[in-house]
Design a protein around this motif. Structure first.
Motif, PDB file in Angstrom:
ATOM      1  N   ASP A  77       0.277   1.470  15.648  1.00 42.68           N
ATOM      2  CA  ASP A  77      -0.630   2.599  15.899  1.00 42.68           C
ATOM      3  C   ASP A  77      -0.918   3.362  14.610  1.00 42.68           C
ATOM      4  N   GLU A  78       0.148   3.644  13.878  1.00 41.55           N
ATOM      5  CA  GLU A  78       0.013   4.439  12.660  1.00 41.55           C
ATOM      6  C   GLU A  78      -0.766   3.697  11.581  1.00 41.55           C
ATOM      7  N   ILE A  79      -0.398   2.438  11.348  1.00 43.50           N
ATOM      8  CA  ILE A  79      -1.019   1.687  10.255  1.00 43.50           C
ATOM      9  C   ILE A  79      -2.459   1.301  10.583  1.00 43.50           C
ATOM     10  N   GLU A  80      -2.722   0.945  11.827  1.00 46.74           N
ATOM     11  CA  GLU A  80      -4.088   0.586  12.220  1.00 46.74           C
ATOM     12  C   GLU A  80      -5.051   1.761  12.064  1.00 46.74           C
ATOM     13  N   SER A  81      -4.535   2.973  12.199  1.00 45.80           N
ATOM     14  CA  SER A  81      -5.399   4.159  12.114  1.00 45.80           C
ATOM     15  C   SER A  81      -5.704   4.565  10.676  1.00 45.80           C
ATOM     16  N   LEU A  90      -1.642  -5.181   6.324  1.00 45.18           N
ATOM     17  CA  LEU A  90      -0.704  -6.275   6.565  1.00 45.18           C
ATOM     18  C   LEU A  90       0.563  -6.110   5.732  1.00 45.18           C
ATOM     19  N   ARG A  91       0.395  -5.687   4.488  1.00 45.80           N
ATOM     20  CA  ARG A  91       1.557  -5.477   3.622  1.00 45.80           C
ATOM     21  C   ARG A  91       2.482  -4.410   4.205  1.00 45.80           C
ATOM     22  N   LYS A  92       1.896  -3.320   4.682  1.00 43.61           N
ATOM     23  CA  LYS A  92       2.694  -2.235   5.250  1.00 43.61           C
ATOM     24  C   LYS A  92       3.345  -2.657   6.566  1.00 43.61           C
ATOM     25  N   ILE A  93       2.642  -3.485   7.330  1.00 45.51           N
ATOM     26  CA  ILE A  93       3.217  -4.012   8.572  1.00 45.51           C
ATOM     27  C   ILE A  93       4.448  -4.857   8.264  1.00 45.51           C
ATOM     28  N   VAL A  94       4.336  -5.718   7.255  1.00 42.82           N
ATOM     29  CA  VAL A  94       5.462  -6.579   6.874  1.00 42.82           C
ATOM     30  C   VAL A  94       6.677  -5.736   6.490  1.00 42.82           C
ATOM     31  N   GLU A 141       2.096  -8.784  19.530  1.00 38.36           N
ATOM     32  CA  GLU A 141       1.734  -9.988  18.785  1.00 38.36           C
ATOM     33  C   GLU A 141       0.220 -10.139  18.697  1.00 38.36           C
ATOM     34  N   SER A 142      -0.484  -9.798  19.769  1.00 35.40           N
ATOM     35  CA  SER A 142      -1.943  -9.912  19.764  1.00 35.40           C
ATOM     36  C   SER A 142      -2.567  -8.956  18.751  1.00 35.40           C
ATOM     37  N   ARG A 143      -1.921  -7.820  18.525  1.00 33.23           N
ATOM     38  CA  ARG A 143      -2.428  -6.868  17.528  1.00 33.23           C
ATOM     39  C   ARG A 143      -2.265  -7.437  16.121  1.00 33.23           C
ATOM     40  N   LEU A 144      -1.146  -8.107  15.881  1.00 33.38           N
ATOM     41  CA  LEU A 144      -0.936  -8.745  14.582  1.00 33.38           C
ATOM     42  C   LEU A 144      -1.945  -9.870  14.372  1.00 33.38           C
ATOM     43  N   THR A 211       3.441  -5.867  -4.143  1.00 32.52           N
ATOM     44  CA  THR A 211       4.752  -5.863  -3.498  1.00 32.52           C
ATOM     45  C   THR A 211       5.362  -4.489  -3.642  1.00 32.52           C
ATOM     46  N   GLU A 212       6.337  -4.244  -2.806  1.00 29.23           N
ATOM     47  CA  GLU A 212       7.035  -2.959  -2.857  1.00 29.23           C
ATOM     48  C   GLU A 212       8.505  -3.237  -2.706  1.00 29.23           C
ATOM     49  N   THR A 213       9.291  -2.739  -3.613  1.00 32.33           N
ATOM     50  CA  THR A 213      10.722  -2.985  -3.563  1.00 32.33           C
ATOM     51  C   THR A 213      11.446  -1.768  -3.052  1.00 32.33           C
TER      52      THR A 213
END
Length: 215
Positions: A77-81, A90-94, A141-144, A211-213
């Motif tokens: 919800d947060e990232i899609e908005s 996608l990076r933030k989702i991962v 999963e469908s959202r991804l 990337t983010e470490t």
């Protein structure tokens, strides 16, 4: 009126204690190695109180998984908005999923095993509680998959069926978390993140990805 409010609060407190205790026991002994009697003793309640709130161990496990899935849905919800590029989403989702998977590795591993059994239609009993969780997971999963498809439309991700890519990503994260836990300090989280994005950049993503470490 006040009695009803107090009663509801007491029920909520009891459930919270039972779920927290069950979670700790599942981590220590595993889901299949934990009994309702042990949950009652560990929670400080008698068995009758446990059964007043939950029908069985599967019901408790389902409630815990439901909480995890709710957390994952909130991340989407947060990232899609956010008004950011698809690849950044996608990076933030991962990164967010990795944190959730690390925190809930054992329970998610059990749940995903049940999910795979259900998907391949093997003849094995799947409880109604698990089926409800599976339904909720499929919605996530469908959202991804929609996000992956959007990235493909923009030429950012390889042209493979998005359902396959979603499965690959999920498996990559789950296996990475297992390795992280098995190393017992020999592998740092930031190294794991680096390796995950290295794999994705060479095999899935068609453009450079940031990337983010983590410390």
């Amino acid at each position: 009126m006040q009695k009803k409010v107090r009663r509801k609060r007491q029920i909520l407190r009891n459930k919270t204690v039972i779920l927290r205790s069950s979670r700790e026991l599942f981590h220590k002994k595993g889901f299949y190695g934990t009994t309702m009697e042990e949950i009652a003793e560990y929670s400080g309640f008698d068995r009758r109180t446990i059964y007043n709130h939950f029908k069985n161990k599967e019901d408790i496990f389902s409630a815990l998984i439901s909480g995890i899935l709710t957390e994952i849905a909130a991340v989407f919800d947060e990232i899609e908005s956010e008004k950011i590029p698809t690849l950044e989403k996608l990076r933030k989702i991962v990164l967010a999923l990795l944190d959730i998977f690390i925190e809930n590795a054992q329970m998610l591993n059990i749940f995903m095993s049940e999910y795979e059994i259900n998907e391949t239609k093997k003849k094995r009993y799947i409880s109604a509680y698990t089926l409800k969780n599976i339904h909720d997971y499929k919605e996530i999963e469908s959202r991804l998959i929609r996000m992956i498809r959007q990235a493909q439309d923009e030429g950012l991700v390889v042209n493979v069926h998005p359902y396959v890519l979603a499965g690959v990503l999920n498996e990559l994260l789950m296996r990475s978390v297992i390795v992280l836990h098995n190393q017992k300090g020999g592998l740092r989280k930031k190294d794991l993140i680096r390796d995950i994005f290295e794999i994705l950049s060479k095999n899935v993503v068609t453009v450079p990805v940031q990337t983010e470490t983590a410390p």
